[in-house]
Write an enzyme that holds these catalytic residues in place. Structure first.
Site, short mmCIF file in Angstrom:
data_model
loop_
_atom_site.label_atom_id
_atom_site.label_comp_id
_atom_site.label_asym_id
_atom_site.label_seq_id
_atom_site.Cartn_x
_atom_site.Cartn_y
_atom_site.Cartn_z
N ILE A 11 36.82 35.57 36.27
CA ILE A 11 37.34 36.10 35.29
C ILE A 11 38.54 36.82 35.91
O ILE A 11 38.42 37.74 36.48
CB ILE A 11 36.49 37.15 34.53
CG1 ILE A 11 35.18 36.59 33.95
CG2 ILE A 11 37.20 37.76 33.38
CD1 ILE A 11 34.17 37.65 33.35
N PRO A 12 39.74 36.26 35.60
CA PRO A 12 40.99 36.43 36.43
C PRO A 12 41.70 38.06 35.85
O PRO A 12 42.66 37.99 35.33
CB PRO A 12 41.98 35.14 35.97
CG PRO A 12 41.58 35.03 34.82
CD PRO A 12 39.96 35.13 34.58
N CYS A 13 40.54 39.23 36.18
CA CYS A 13 41.58 40.27 35.89
C CYS A 13 42.71 40.68 36.70
O CYS A 13 43.35 41.69 36.04
CB CYS A 13 40.29 41.37 36.06
SG CYS A 13 39.71 41.30 37.56
N HIS A 14 43.10 40.08 37.53
CA HIS A 14 44.25 40.53 38.29
C HIS A 14 45.62 39.89 37.54
O HIS A 14 46.54 40.43 37.97
CB HIS A 14 44.10 39.53 39.73
CG HIS A 14 44.05 38.23 39.66
ND1 HIS A 14 43.03 37.49 39.27
CD2 HIS A 14 45.07 37.38 39.98
CE1 HIS A 14 43.29 36.15 39.53
NE2 HIS A 14 44.56 35.96 39.65
#
Length: 183
Positions: free
Chosen positions: A136-139
């Site tokens: 989950i690409p929270c960055h």
């Protein structure tokens, strides 16, 4: 029971954990396998080391590709986010749609979910509690004004910035608080 696997990438050692339903945890790279395992087991006390099944081995290969700098889409991998609230799950589903090399803000993600600007803080909390960072690409979720914002992984916001730069995203330095008079 959760199984886990520690593996080496071009940026260090990562860890991945899974249940029968999907990936439950992911640990971003650290310098040693021992450090990665210790961090992963803090949130997975019942974990047992195991060779990954084919569907998890595919995710491991995708992570290695990512840290080699190859464009990677993690949205095809099943996740097991048991224990997350319904709103957090919606936030995570929306964040999984942010493609390589793109960003959004906490507020824009809240708006996409039909929530008001006050929900931006909830989005930030969900990103901070993301159990599978990168997958989950929270960055890719930034603070207002395109500021880098926080990042709870080892290395903090410098890790976030490095991941974005690897994807070709340029995050501008903050504007100075005071302007020069130009004398």
């Amino acid at each position: 029971m959760n199984h886990y696997h520690i593996f080496e990438t071009a940026r260090g050692f990562c860890g991945i954990a899974w249940s029968d339903a999907g990936i439950t945890r992911f640990q971003l790279p650290t310098r040693s396998a021992e450090s990665t395992e210790r961090l992963l087991l803090r949130r997975l006390p019942d974990g047992a080391p195991h060779e990954p099944p084919p569907r998890v081995a595919e995710a491991v290969a995708a992570v290695k590709d990512y840290f080699e700098g190859r464009e990677t889409d993690f949205s095809r991998f099943d996740l097991d986010l048991q224990g997350q609230g319904a709103f957090f799950e919606k936030i995570y589903q929306a964040a999984r749609k942010i493609p390589w090399g793109s960003t959004t803000t906490y507020g824009a993600l809240a708006k996409d979910l039909g929530a008001g600007p006050e929900a931006a803080r909830d989005v930030g909390q969900a990103m901070a509690k993301n159990p599978v960072a990168l997958i989950i690409p929270c960055h890719r979720v930034l603070a207002a004004g395109g500021k880098i914002g926080g990042f709870s992984a080892p290395g903090g916001s410098s890790t976030k910035l490095g991941m974005l730069e690897m994807e070709g995203v340029k995050v501008a330095p903050p504007e100075p608080a005071q302007q020069s008079l130009g004398f």
